[in-house]
Design an enzyme around this catalytic site. Structure first.
Site, PDB file in Angstrom:
ATOM      1  CD  GLU A 119      -2.858  -1.377   2.234  1.00 17.71           C
ATOM      2  OE1 GLU A 119      -4.094  -1.465   2.124  1.00 17.71           O
ATOM      3  OE2 GLU A 119      -2.254  -1.529   3.329  1.00 17.71           O
ATOM      4  CD  GLU A 140      -3.680  -6.713   3.811  1.00 18.19           C
ATOM      5  OE1 GLU A 140      -2.949  -5.723   3.913  1.00 18.19           O
ATOM      6  OE2 GLU A 140      -3.847  -7.328   2.729  1.00 18.19           O
TER       7      GLU A 140
END
Length: 278
Positions: A119, A140
């Site tokens: 990210e 995740e």
């Protein structure tokens, strides 16, 4: 203007700031690294001097950034909040601010960029990666959570709906060639050519009149970056999901196998998250 940090090595050359993440072997996004990134971004907004392009890379050949420090989520969140105030107390909103910084940013990736590390790269304007060893992933979902710092927003816009669902819910690793083919990154280049290519690109852009470059970036950002409300929603969802018992059970299982330490689990995290006994 000062670009001096404990976990980021910097040098300036021809209008380019080279910022090398140096926060241990995994470059976990934790308290120290977030604090230094916030300071770097603040300076780029307030007093960039002659800096027109920033290149972010890693001191580790194996990890651009493994992911966030899962043992220090409240602590690094508090550091991220200093970028925008208590109302925007999340890594996602800090990275949203990084995406709008008034210079061009380039992520130069060798090794693994997963979770919050990916990210961070996605918040940059461009990503160039070493074909032989760069790996990208949002793991995740494999722990019961979701990308909470911009991964969903950026990857859906870059990959399209179906490929974003594959990348995020599949929680698997993408090598540089596949990431390039999907549109995750700009280009995968031979490792031996990566430094020279990025240096030339950065210095080329830094040599152009800055007003036009800044205006172009603002216009493109207006068309492509997510609304802050969407980033805030993802961040809140991540914090809620990661605290659920099933998520904690899976994270504890991975921690007992070596998560957050150099070794097989971090090298092959895309495989490890699918090996939970059940």
């Amino acid at each position: 203007m000062s670009f001096s940090y404990s976990s980021i090595r910097t040098r300036e050359e021809a209008g380019v700031l080279f910022a090398t993440l140096d926060a241990g072997p995994l470059n976990l996004i934790g308290v120290d690294l977030v604090r230094d990134l916030v300071s770097l971004v603040d300076t780029l907004y307030s007093d960039p001097g002659d800096i027109r392009v920033v290149v972010i890379d890693s001191a580790s050949p194996e990890f651009f950034s493994a992911h966030v420090d899962l043992t220090a989520i409240p602590q690094y969140t508090a550091e991220a909040a200093k970028a925008g105030g208590p109302g925007d107390a999340s890594l996602g909103m800090f990275l949203h601010r990084l995406a709008h910084v008034p210079v061009i940013t380039i992520a130069k990736v060798r090794g693994r960029a997963r979770g919050g590390g990916d990210e961070l790269a996605l918040a940059c304007d461009m990503i160039f990666a070493a074909r032989e060893n760069a790996v990208f992933g949002q793991f995740e979902s494999g722990t019961g959570a979701l990308p909470g710092a911009g991964g969903i927003q950026h990857l859906t816009r870059r990959l399209g709906r179906t490929r974003a669902i594959e990348a995020i819910t599949g929680a698997d690793d993408f090598d540089a060639e596949l990431a390039e083919r999907y549109g995750w990154i700009n280009r995968a280049l031979p490792d031996a050519e990566l430094d020279g290519f990025v240096d030339r690109m950065a210095k080329r852009i830094a040599g152009f009149p800055p007003a036009g470059v800044k205006a172009a970036k603002r216009a493109i950002n207006d068309l492509t970056l997510p609304h802050p409300a969407n980033v805030r929603s993802d961040s809140a969802m991540f914090l809620g999901l990661v605290s659920l018992p099933e998520s904690r059970e899976r994270l504890d299982y991975l921690a007992n196998r070596g998560l957050q330490t150099p070794g097989d689990v971090e090298r092959d995290l895309g495989d490890a998250v699918a090996e939970f006994p059940g």
